[in-house]
Design a protein around this motif. Sequence first.
Motif, PDB file in Angstrom:
ATOM      1  N   MET A   1       0.830  -1.190   0.000  1.00 27.60           N
ATOM      2  CA  MET A   1       0.000   0.000   0.000  1.00 27.60           C
ATOM      3  C   MET A   1       0.873   1.251   0.000  1.00 27.60           C
ATOM      4  N   ALA A   2       1.885   1.293   0.878  1.00 32.48           N
ATOM      5  CA  ALA A   2       2.739   2.478   0.947  1.00 32.48           C
ATOM      6  C   ALA A   2       3.527   2.659  -0.344  1.00 32.48           C
ATOM      7  N   GLY A   3       3.926   1.535  -0.972  1.00 30.72           N
ATOM      8  CA  GLY A   3       4.662   1.612  -2.228  1.00 30.72           C
ATOM      9  C   GLY A   3       3.835   2.223  -3.342  1.00 30.72           C
ATOM     10  N   GLU A   4       2.548   1.909  -3.356  1.00 31.53           N
ATOM     11  CA  GLU A   4       1.659   2.482  -4.367  1.00 31.53           C
ATOM     12  C   GLU A   4       1.520   3.980  -4.164  1.00 31.53           C
ATOM     13  N   ARG A   5       1.406   4.386  -2.923  1.00 29.61           N
ATOM     14  CA  ARG A   5       1.262   5.819  -2.637  1.00 29.61           C
ATOM     15  C   ARG A   5       2.539   6.557  -3.012  1.00 29.61           C
ATOM     16  N   GLN A   6       3.685   5.965  -2.683  1.00 26.93           N
ATOM     17  CA  GLN A   6       4.959   6.573  -3.070  1.00 26.93           C
ATOM     18  C   GLN A   6       5.020   6.756  -4.580  1.00 26.93           C
ATOM     19  N   ALA A   7       4.637   5.733  -5.314  1.00 27.49           N
ATOM     20  CA  ALA A   7       4.681   5.796  -6.775  1.00 27.49           C
ATOM     21  C   ALA A   7       3.751   6.879  -7.309  1.00 27.49           C
ATOM     22  N   ARG A   8       2.544   6.981  -6.728  1.00 31.02           N
ATOM     23  CA  ARG A   8       1.596   8.010  -7.181  1.00 31.02           C
ATOM     24  C   ARG A   8       2.135   9.407  -6.888  1.00 31.02           C
ATOM     25  N   VAL A   9       2.680   9.606  -5.689  1.00 28.13           N
ATOM     26  CA  VAL A   9       3.218  10.923  -5.325  1.00 28.13           C
ATOM     27  C   VAL A   9       4.417  11.258  -6.209  1.00 28.13           C
ATOM     28  N   ALA A  10       5.289  10.278  -6.442  1.00 29.30           N
ATOM     29  CA  ALA A  10       6.460  10.507  -7.289  1.00 29.30           C
ATOM     30  C   ALA A  10       6.039  10.885  -8.707  1.00 29.30           C
ATOM     31  N   ASP A  11       5.057  10.170  -9.235  1.00 27.23           N
ATOM     32  CA  ASP A  11       4.577  10.476 -10.582  1.00 27.23           C
ATOM     33  C   ASP A  11       3.950  11.867 -10.639  1.00 27.23           C
ATOM     34  N   ARG A  12       3.194  12.215  -9.624  1.00 25.38           N
ATOM     35  CA  ARG A  12       2.559  13.546  -9.580  1.00 25.38           C
ATOM     36  C   ARG A  12       3.608  14.646  -9.497  1.00 25.38           C
ATOM     37  N   ILE A  13       4.658  14.438  -8.698  1.00 22.76           N
ATOM     38  CA  ILE A  13       5.747  15.427  -8.605  1.00 22.76           C
ATOM     39  C   ILE A  13       6.431  15.577  -9.955  1.00 22.76           C
ATOM     40  N   ARG A  14       6.658  14.457 -10.636  1.00 24.93           N
ATOM     41  CA  ARG A  14       7.303  14.508 -11.956  1.00 24.93           C
ATOM     42  C   ARG A  14       6.474  15.332 -12.928  1.00 24.93           C
ATOM     43  N   VAL A  15       5.155  15.130 -12.925  1.00 25.38           N
ATOM     44  CA  VAL A  15       4.268  15.877 -13.820  1.00 25.38           C
ATOM     45  C   VAL A  15       4.274  17.367 -13.467  1.00 25.38           C
ATOM     46  N   ILE A  16       4.166  17.687 -12.174  1.00 24.06           N
ATOM     47  CA  ILE A  16       4.140  19.099 -11.741  1.00 24.06           C
ATOM     48  C   ILE A  16       5.426  19.797 -12.146  1.00 24.06           C
ATOM     49  N   LEU A  17       6.575  19.162 -11.884  1.00 28.39           N
ATOM     50  CA  LEU A  17       7.854  19.786 -12.225  1.00 28.39           C
ATOM     51  C   LEU A  17       8.036  19.908 -13.736  1.00 28.39           C
ATOM     52  N   SER A  18       7.623  18.891 -14.462  1.00 29.45           N
ATOM     53  CA  SER A  18       7.748  18.946 -15.927  1.00 29.45           C
ATOM     54  C   SER A  18       6.929  20.090 -16.501  1.00 29.45           C
ATOM     55  N   GLU A  19       5.700  20.229 -16.018  1.00 28.49           N
ATOM     56  CA  GLU A  19       4.854  21.323 -16.510  1.00 28.49           C
ATOM     57  C   GLU A  19       5.460  22.675 -16.161  1.00 28.49           C
ATOM     58  N   ARG A  20       5.980  22.796 -14.952  1.00 34.35           N
ATOM     59  CA  ARG A  20       6.561  24.080 -14.527  1.00 34.35           C
ATOM     60  C   ARG A  20       7.808  24.414 -15.330  1.00 34.35           C
TER      61      ARG A  20
ATOM     62  N   GLY B   1       4.147  21.901  -3.491  1.00 32.79           N
ATOM     63  CA  GLY B   1       3.308  21.946  -2.293  1.00 32.79           C
ATOM     64  C   GLY B   1       1.898  22.415  -2.580  1.00 32.79           C
ATOM     65  N   ARG B   2       1.766  23.414  -3.463  1.00 34.77           N
ATOM     66  CA  ARG B   2       0.434  23.930  -3.810  1.00 34.77           C
ATOM     67  C   ARG B   2      -0.391  22.898  -4.566  1.00 34.77           C
ATOM     68  N   LYS B   3       0.243  22.158  -5.456  1.00 34.76           N
ATOM     69  CA  LYS B   3      -0.509  21.262  -6.335  1.00 34.76           C
ATOM     70  C   LYS B   3      -0.569  19.813  -5.848  1.00 34.76           C
ATOM     71  N   LEU B   4       0.224  19.476  -4.841  1.00 40.56           N
ATOM     72  CA  LEU B   4       0.288  18.084  -4.416  1.00 40.56           C
ATOM     73  C   LEU B   4      -0.803  17.720  -3.413  1.00 40.56           C
ATOM     74  N   ASN B   5      -1.248  18.690  -2.620  1.00 39.07           N
ATOM     75  CA  ASN B   5      -2.318  18.462  -1.640  1.00 39.07           C
ATOM     76  C   ASN B   5      -1.976  17.363  -0.622  1.00 39.07           C
ATOM     77  N   THR B   6      -0.785  17.433  -0.063  1.00 39.75           N
ATOM     78  CA  THR B   6      -0.405  16.538   1.029  1.00 39.75           C
ATOM     79  C   THR B   6      -0.110  17.386   2.258  1.00 39.75           C
ATOM     80  N   ARG B   7      -0.066  16.730   3.400  1.00 40.84           N
ATOM     81  CA  ARG B   7       0.175  17.449   4.647  1.00 40.84           C
ATOM     82  C   ARG B   7       1.575  18.072   4.656  1.00 40.84           C
TER      83      ARG B   7
END
Length: 152
Positions: free
Chosen positions: A1-20, A79-85
């Motif tokens: 479960m934690a591995g899936e969340r890590q992968a989703r967060v990592a992928d989301r960070i990659r997309v956010i940084l790429s777009e920026r 931080g603005r686009k990731l919506n994590t604590r």
Amino acid sequence: MAGERQARVADRIRVILSERLQKGLRDPRLGFVTITDVRVTGDLQSASVFYTVYGTDEERAGTAAALRAATGLLRSEVGRKLNTRLTPTLEFIPDALPEEASHLSELLRRAREQDEAVASLAKEGRYAGEADPYRRDEDDLDRRDDEDERED
């Protein structure tokens, strides 16, 4: 479960940084950057961002400096686009994969050339002794028959 969340967060960070980075930063040192991978720690507090830069060594060094200078800005965007604590810290690491791939390609090219050279030598080669130096049972039978005939 934690591995899936890590992968989703990592992928989301990659997309956010790429777009920026696609929109651009106001740093002239920034070259043509591609985010190749993002790895996030298990507690989601640190992210390693792997990137490649198309260009010369000077452009790579300039891009590394530009990314270090813009780390705070990029972390705020994440931080603005990731919506994590917690917003993970970002560490930008140049990806050595393209250099390693070109080195492997060069090694494979040399091996292919050496194989071709050996193959061309083998075409021109001759046996050092007889064409077939191995004894066969038929040869032994023929020899025994010859010996038997001599004894008679």
